[in-house]
Design a protein around this motif. Structure first.
Motif, mmCIF file in Angstrom:
data_model
loop_
_atom_site.group_PDB
_atom_site.id
_atom_site.type_symbol
_atom_site.label_atom_id
_atom_site.label_comp_id
_atom_site.label_asym_id
_atom_site.label_seq_id
_atom_site.Cartn_x
_atom_site.Cartn_y
_atom_site.Cartn_z
ATOM 1 N N ALA A 36 -23.970 63.521 -34.690
ATOM 2 C CA ALA A 36 -23.227 64.131 -35.976
ATOM 3 C C ALA A 36 -24.132 62.972 -36.848
ATOM 4 O O ALA A 36 -24.694 63.605 -38.024
ATOM 5 C CB ALA A 36 -22.077 64.399 -35.961
ATOM 6 N N GLU A 37 -23.605 61.457 -36.609
ATOM 7 C CA GLU A 37 -24.224 60.872 -37.703
ATOM 8 C C GLU A 37 -26.287 60.374 -38.089
ATOM 9 O O GLU A 37 -26.425 60.600 -38.779
ATOM 10 C CB GLU A 37 -24.132 60.097 -37.203
ATOM 11 C CG GLU A 37 -22.479 59.615 -37.812
ATOM 12 C CD GLU A 37 -22.280 57.769 -36.683
ATOM 13 O OE1 GLU A 37 -22.829 57.096 -36.201
ATOM 14 O OE2 GLU A 37 -20.863 57.530 -37.056
ATOM 15 N N LYS A 38 -26.610 61.052 -36.968
ATOM 16 C CA LYS A 38 -28.159 61.204 -36.648
ATOM 17 C C LYS A 38 -28.841 62.630 -37.617
ATOM 18 O O LYS A 38 -29.473 62.962 -37.486
ATOM 19 C CB LYS A 38 -28.948 61.236 -35.737
ATOM 20 C CG LYS A 38 -27.898 59.375 -34.590
ATOM 21 C CD LYS A 38 -29.154 59.728 -33.788
ATOM 22 C CE LYS A 38 -29.099 60.446 -32.568
ATOM 23 N NZ LYS A 38 -29.973 60.618 -31.210
ATOM 24 N N GLY A 39 -27.466 63.360 -38.155
ATOM 25 C CA GLY A 39 -27.891 64.939 -38.200
ATOM 26 C C GLY A 39 -28.059 65.525 -37.831
ATOM 27 O O GLY A 39 -28.739 67.045 -38.058
ATOM 28 N N ALA A 40 -27.888 65.437 -36.440
ATOM 29 C CA ALA A 40 -28.283 66.362 -34.984
ATOM 30 C C ALA A 40 -27.031 67.540 -35.137
ATOM 31 O O ALA A 40 -26.761 67.571 -33.539
ATOM 32 C CB ALA A 40 -29.044 66.009 -34.215
ATOM 33 N N GLY A 47 -23.996 71.256 -26.049
ATOM 34 C CA GLY A 47 -25.550 70.988 -27.549
ATOM 35 C C GLY A 47 -26.079 69.652 -27.064
ATOM 36 O O GLY A 47 -26.656 69.771 -27.666
ATOM 37 N N LEU A 48 -25.541 68.592 -26.114
ATOM 38 C CA LEU A 48 -25.633 67.604 -26.192
ATOM 39 C C LEU A 48 -27.679 67.882 -25.425
ATOM 40 O O LEU A 48 -27.767 68.951 -24.303
ATOM 41 C CB LEU A 48 -25.055 66.191 -25.726
ATOM 42 C CG LEU A 48 -23.839 66.002 -26.640
ATOM 43 C CD1 LEU A 48 -22.710 66.158 -25.898
ATOM 44 C CD2 LEU A 48 -24.065 65.583 -27.691
ATOM 45 N N PRO A 49 -27.750 66.449 -25.852
ATOM 46 C CA PRO A 49 -29.214 66.105 -24.785
ATOM 47 C C PRO A 49 -28.583 66.433 -23.586
ATOM 48 O O PRO A 49 -27.589 65.813 -23.364
ATOM 49 C CB PRO A 49 -30.717 65.238 -25.146
ATOM 50 C CG PRO A 49 -29.419 65.557 -26.328
ATOM 51 C CD PRO A 49 -28.413 65.501 -27.190
ATOM 52 N N ASP A 50 -29.677 66.785 -22.348
ATOM 53 C CA ASP A 50 -29.310 66.726 -21.060
ATOM 54 C C ASP A 50 -28.506 65.559 -20.202
ATOM 55 O O ASP A 50 -27.872 65.321 -19.299
ATOM 56 C CB ASP A 50 -30.193 67.268 -20.389
ATOM 57 C CG ASP A 50 -30.973 68.009 -19.909
ATOM 58 O OD1 ASP A 50 -29.995 69.201 -20.721
ATOM 59 O OD2 ASP A 50 -31.869 68.785 -20.167
ATOM 60 N N ARG A 51 -29.376 64.278 -21.164
ATOM 61 C CA ARG A 51 -29.058 62.932 -20.604
ATOM 62 C C ARG A 51 -27.784 62.592 -20.641
ATOM 63 O O ARG A 51 -27.010 61.835 -20.554
ATOM 64 C CB ARG A 51 -29.963 61.604 -20.795
ATOM 65 C CG ARG A 51 -30.371 61.676 -22.644
ATOM 66 C CD ARG A 51 -30.901 60.599 -22.719
ATOM 67 N NE ARG A 51 -31.092 60.159 -23.196
ATOM 68 C CZ ARG A 51 -31.708 60.358 -25.142
ATOM 69 N NH1 ARG A 51 -33.069 61.603 -24.808
ATOM 70 N NH2 ARG A 51 -31.642 59.443 -26.065
ATOM 71 N N TYR A 52 -27.517 63.271 -22.058
ATOM 72 C CA TYR A 52 -26.191 62.197 -22.419
ATOM 73 C C TYR A 52 -24.939 63.888 -21.806
ATOM 74 O O TYR A 52 -23.886 62.861 -21.824
ATOM 75 C CB TYR A 52 -26.035 63.087 -23.917
ATOM 76 C CG TYR A 52 -26.436 62.146 -24.703
ATOM 77 C CD1 TYR A 52 -27.085 60.716 -24.476
ATOM 78 C CD2 TYR A 52 -27.765 62.541 -25.916
ATOM 79 C CE1 TYR A 52 -27.824 60.094 -25.403
ATOM 80 C CE2 TYR A 52 -28.073 61.286 -26.891
ATOM 81 C CZ TYR A 52 -28.648 60.080 -26.206
ATOM 82 O OH TYR A 52 -29.360 59.456 -26.629
ATOM 83 N N ARG A 53 -25.012 64.943 -21.134
ATOM 84 C CA ARG A 53 -24.438 66.123 -20.818
ATOM 85 C C ARG A 53 -24.053 65.410 -19.068
ATOM 86 O O ARG A 53 -23.368 64.534 -18.797
ATOM 87 C CB ARG A 53 -24.846 67.144 -21.024
ATOM 88 C CG ARG A 53 -24.247 67.225 -22.246
ATOM 89 C CD ARG A 53 -24.850 69.081 -21.901
ATOM 90 N NE ARG A 53 -25.563 70.177 -21.036
ATOM 91 C CZ ARG A 53 -27.353 70.322 -20.811
ATOM 92 N NH1 ARG A 53 -27.477 69.700 -22.642
ATOM 93 N NH2 ARG A 53 -28.193 70.527 -20.588
ATOM 94 N N ALA A 54 -25.255 64.500 -18.686
ATOM 95 C CA ALA A 54 -24.739 63.347 -17.632
ATOM 96 C C ALA A 54 -23.989 63.364 -16.907
ATOM 97 O O ALA A 54 -23.740 62.375 -15.900
ATOM 98 C CB ALA A 54 -26.945 63.429 -17.128
ATOM 99 N N GLU A 55 -24.118 61.890 -18.669
ATOM 100 C CA GLU A 55 -23.945 61.243 -18.668
ATOM 101 C C GLU A 55 -21.523 61.424 -18.374
ATOM 102 O O GLU A 55 -20.993 60.890 -18.121
ATOM 103 C CB GLU A 55 -23.824 59.776 -19.747
ATOM 104 C CG GLU A 55 -24.890 59.585 -19.588
ATOM 105 C CD GLU A 55 -25.158 58.642 -21.450
ATOM 106 O OE1 GLU A 55 -26.703 58.146 -21.127
ATOM 107 O OE2 GLU A 55 -24.402 58.290 -21.855
ATOM 108 N N ILE A 56 -21.798 62.321 -19.047
ATOM 109 C CA ILE A 56 -20.822 62.916 -19.749
ATOM 110 C C ILE A 56 -19.379 63.519 -18.603
ATOM 111 O O ILE A 56 -18.747 63.269 -17.745
ATOM 112 C CB ILE A 56 -19.894 63.609 -20.616
ATOM 113 C CG1 ILE A 56 -20.337 63.045 -21.748
ATOM 114 C CG2 ILE A 56 -19.012 64.608 -20.690
ATOM 115 C CD1 ILE A 56 -21.277 63.173 -23.026
ATOM 116 N N SER A 57 -20.868 64.228 -17.469
ATOM 117 C CA SER A 57 -20.457 65.055 -16.515
ATOM 118 C C SER A 57 -20.044 64.064 -15.661
ATOM 119 O O SER A 57 -19.150 64.169 -14.563
ATOM 120 C CB SER A 57 -21.198 65.843 -16.265
ATOM 121 O OG SER A 57 -22.435 65.922 -15.488
ATOM 122 N N ASP A 58 -20.806 63.281 -15.103
ATOM 123 C CA ASP A 58 -20.962 62.362 -14.010
ATOM 124 C C ASP A 58 -21.677 60.682 -14.458
ATOM 125 O O ASP A 58 -22.233 60.690 -13.687
ATOM 126 C CB ASP A 58 -21.798 62.680 -12.600
ATOM 127 C CG ASP A 58 -21.643 62.191 -11.442
ATOM 128 O OD1 ASP A 58 -20.649 61.682 -10.998
ATOM 129 O OD2 ASP A 58 -22.182 62.484 -10.328
#
Length: 166
Positions: A36-40, A47-58
Motif C-alpha cells: 500500500a505504501e508503495k502505491g500498489a 493479491g501479493l506477489p508469489d514470494r510474499y505469499r510463500a512467506e506467509i503461507s509457510d
C-alpha cells in the motif's frame, strides 16, 4: 494485554503451530502495508506477489536457514524480525514489523537488540538492513541503534540501505 512485551528467540523447527500462525499474520500485515505504501495496494494476501505469499503461507520453509525472532505480549505475537544466515561475516535484518497497536513500547528496539546479540554470538561482523525512505520513523530508530546509511546493495528505487558493525 499488557504493555510488557517479551522478545522470544527461537528457530522455526521448534516453534509451536500457534506461533507460526501468529508470525503469518504479522508477515501478512507487513507485506500488505508495504504494498500500500508503495502505491500498489492489494485487497488481501491473495493479491501479493508469489514470494510474499510463500512467506506467509509457510514461514518455516521460507526462512529455513534464518533465525526468526518474535515479540510476544502474553500469548499474542506483536512483532517479528528475520535475521538471515551469515554470509561472509554479514547478516541482514528483514521483515521487522511491530503490530501498530504495540508501537512506541520498545518492541522493535528489543528485536533489533536481540538480533545484534545473536549476530555477535554467531561471529557476524556486520548487520545490514534496508528500509523504504518514507519510513522515517524506522530510519530514525535504526540510526539511534547505531546503523548508518551506506551504499545501496539493492537496485530498487527509494530503498535506503543501512549497516552497523557488531
Amino acid at each position: 494485554m499488557t504493555d510488557q512485551c517479551q522478545v522470544v528467540i527461537d528457530l522455526w523447527p521448534r516453534q509451536s503451530p500457534a506461533a507460526q500462525a501468529g508470525l503469518a499474520e504479522l508477515l501478512a500485515a507487513y507485506h500488505l502495508r508495504t504494498e500500500a505504501e508503495k502505491g500498489a495496494a492489494v485487497a488481501d494476501v491473495d493479491g501479493l506477489p508469489d514470494r510474499y505469499r510463500a512467506e506467509i503461507s509457510d514461514p518455516r520453509s521460507a526462512f529455513a536457514d534464518d533465525v526468526v525472532m518474535v515479540a510476544a505480549s502474553g500469548d499474542v505475537l506483536v512483532g517479528c524480525l528475520v535475521l538471515t544466515a551469515p554470509v561472509d561475516g554479514r547478516s541482514e535484518v528483514k521483515r521487522i514489523w511491530t503490530d501498530p497497536a504495540f508501537r512506541g513500547r520498545g518492541v522493535a528496539s528489543r528485536l533489533v537488540d536481540a538480533a545484534l546479540a545473536r549476530s555477535a554470538a554467531d561471529g557476524v561482523r556486520t548487520v545490514r538492513l534496508s528500509v523504504w525512505k518514507w519510513r522515517v520513523g524506522a530510519i530514525a530508530l535504526y540510526e539511534r541503534l547505531g546503523f548508518t546509511v551506506t551504499a545501496s546493495w539493492d537496485a530498487r528505487d527509494q530503498l535506503v540501505c543501512m549497516e552497523r558493525a557488531v
